[in-house]
Design an enzyme around this catalytic site. Structure first.
Site, PDB file in Angstrom:
ATOM      1  CE  LYS A   1      -5.728  -2.500   4.742  1.00 46.29           C
ATOM      2  NZ  LYS A   1      -5.087  -1.199   4.838  1.00 46.29           N
TER       3      LYS A   1
ATOM      4  CG  HIS B   1       6.324   5.810   4.291  1.00 40.77           C
ATOM      5  ND1 HIS B   1       5.409   5.503   3.321  1.00 40.77           N
ATOM      6  CD2 HIS B   1       7.532   5.653   3.733  1.00 40.77           C
ATOM      7  CE1 HIS B   1       6.054   5.167   2.221  1.00 40.77           C
ATOM      8  NE2 HIS B   1       7.349   5.251   2.445  1.00 40.77           N
TER       9      HIS B   1
ATOM     10  CE1 TYR C   1       3.239  -2.579  -2.351  1.00 36.53           C
ATOM     11  CE2 TYR C   1       2.669  -0.279  -2.720  1.00 36.53           C
ATOM     12  CZ  TYR C   1       2.722  -1.387  -1.892  1.00 36.53           C
ATOM     13  OH  TYR C   1       2.258  -1.293  -0.598  1.00 36.53           O
TER      14      TYR C   1
ATOM     15  N   PRO D   1       0.424 -10.388   3.280  1.00 35.95           N
ATOM     16  CG  PRO D   1       2.732 -10.820   3.408  1.00 35.95           C
ATOM     17  CD  PRO D   1       1.392 -11.479   3.202  1.00 35.95           C
TER      18      PRO D   1
ATOM     19  CE1 TYR E   1      -0.346   0.286   0.508  1.00 40.45           C
ATOM     20  CE2 TYR E   1       0.225   2.530   1.083  1.00 40.45           C
ATOM     21  CZ  TYR E   1       0.600   1.255   0.737  1.00 40.45           C
ATOM     22  OH  TYR E   1       1.933   0.951   0.618  1.00 40.45           O
TER      23      TYR E   1
END
Ligand SMILES: Cc1cc2nc3c(=O)[nH]c(=O)nc-3n(C[C@H](O)[C@H](O)[C@H](O)COP(=O)(O)OP(=O)(O)OC[C@H]3O[C@@H](n4cnc5c(N)ncnc54)[C@H](O)[C@@H]3O)c2cc1C
Length: 375
Positions: free
Chosen positions: A282, A76, A186, A278, A372
């Site tokens: 991580k 991904h 998002y 979350p 990220y």
């Protein structure tokens, strides 16, 4: 006491942290026992994380723990942001260090890790809750507190406790429905944040920002899909692929860091050492990184060199804080306070500016991608 007396290493908790650690130790023939309060079936079906960072995959590869994730996980590389001013995508395989995620549900990883640990001659005592670590500390050479955010090990480590309530909660939903888009989404909306993350070809995780204390049962499936569709702006971007909601729970955004994360022969690892919201995916990745450091350090110490074990906490904490900082940045990027107060409108304007900078600045995108995907 009876719980694992005689083992050189006792590990409390069969989550990703405890199981990666146990496997590293067993690969070197070190006698270790894992004590887990839940049943095997429970831990093998507990859905949580799914996004493994490149460094986590490297660690799992290095220790022979990645067969399942390479066979069934999916690569991904894209996340997208959607809001009142449109949508943009970031392909992080082309940004920062050019690394990607592997999507593999945490419960599948846990199932693989249990099978390998048992094959390596390890012992797991399921349905064995530890009520106090002190008797364990007297019988084992080392004890690892890998018992998560609500475990008992934390209390036995004196030191400073940093804690923050981010005043944000998510309704975390698992839907038996294919992902609606290839990217992690998002979505930023006046009603609050909504998120979309693939898990498998037939299961998708969604998040809906909700008021703290929200009752997860108070919305029907139809109401949840309607709110997700509204915040994801399906009128502009197309409908979501719907299906039965198979799990819903509230996740409150908390941060919790202990300093130090070791005391005597007790070492904390994973969520027991530091809880991270979350918002930046991580937690499981930190757990794997710490388990690797702790495993190598324990092996060296059992062979007579305790230097790495002595500095375990000092080695982990800068990485924990870096992940906390990015997670905090993500919280501010994704959420804004409701209402028309001066403070709320100012913070919403900052949020728009931050998103615009992320959309247009290559330097900002590189910074984002590096944080990220990395720790
Ligand atoms: C909804 C959700 C989504 C998430 N998504 C992501 C993501 O995409 N990426 C990511 O990296 N992270 C994510 N996380 C975080 C991630 O799941 C955790 O950080 C991870 O599970 C931590 O692993 P751990 O082994 O430290 O703790 P845990 O997985 O909590 O394992 C601790 C174990 O200890 C056992 N235990 C507890 N107390 C005792 C006791 N007294 N005696 C014996 N056993 C005990 C528990 O039963 C449990 O099995 C998510 C979390 C949630 C809730």
């Amino acid at each position: 006491m009876g719980q694992g007396s005689g083992a050189r290493v006792l590990i409390i908790g069969a989550g990703p942290a405890g199981l990666v650690l146990g496997n590293i130790l067993r690969a070197e023939g070190i006698d270790c026992v894992i004590l887990e309060r839940r049943s095997r079936s429970h831990v093998e079906h507990r859905a949580r994380a799914g996004f493994l960072a490149a460094n986590s995959v490297r660690i799992l590869d290095q220790h022979g723990l990645s067969t399942g994730l390479h066979e069934f996980g999916r690569q991904h590389d894209t996340c997208a942001f959607r809001g009142e001013h449109g949508q943009f995508e970031l392909n992080y395989s082309e940004l920062g260090r050019g690394e990607i995620h592997t999507v593999y549900p945490q419960q599948n990883l846990v199932r693989d890790l249990i099978a390998t640990f048992l094959n390596r001659g390890g012992e797991i005592r399921f349905e064995t809750p530890v009520t106090s670590v002190h008797p364990l500390l007297e019988t084992a050479r080392f004890v690892a507190g890998a018992d998560g955010q609500h475990g008992v090990a934390q209390a036995a480590v004196p030191g400073r406790r940093y804690r923050r309530d981010h005043q944000v909660s998510w309704l975390a939903i698992l839907a038996e429905a294919p992902p609606s888009m290839a990217a992690v989404m998002y979505a930023i909306h006046p009603n609050g944040f909504a998120g979309h993350m693939a898990r498998t070809p037939s299961v998708t995780r969604y998040y809906l920002q909700c008021a703290p204390g929200h009752d997860p049962a108070s919305l029907s499936d139809d109401q949840i899909w309607a709110e997700l569709s509204l915040r994801m702006r399906i009128d502009e971007y197309g409908a979501l692929k719907q299906g039965p909601i198979i799990e819903r729970r509230i996740v409150d955004m908390y941060s919790n860091v202990l300093d130090p994360i070791q005391h005597g022969n007790l070492f904390l690892v994973g969520d027991a050492a530091s809880l991270i919201s979350p918002s930046a995916a991580k937690g499981a990745n930190l757990a794997i990184m710490e388990a690797d450091l702790l495993g190598q350090a324990m092996i060296a110490a059992l062979r007579g060199d305790s230097r790495a074990l002595d500095r375990y906490s000092a080695d982990c904490l800068p990485r924990i804080w870096r992940a906390q900082e990015f997670s905090h940045w993500m919280i501010n990027l994704l959420h804004s306070p409701p209402g028309d107060s001066d403070d709320a409108t100012f913070l919403r304007a900052l949020q728009r500016a931050r998103l615009e900078s992320l959309r247009t600045s290559r330097a900002h995108q590189d910074f984002f991608a590096e944080n990220y995907i990395g720790i």
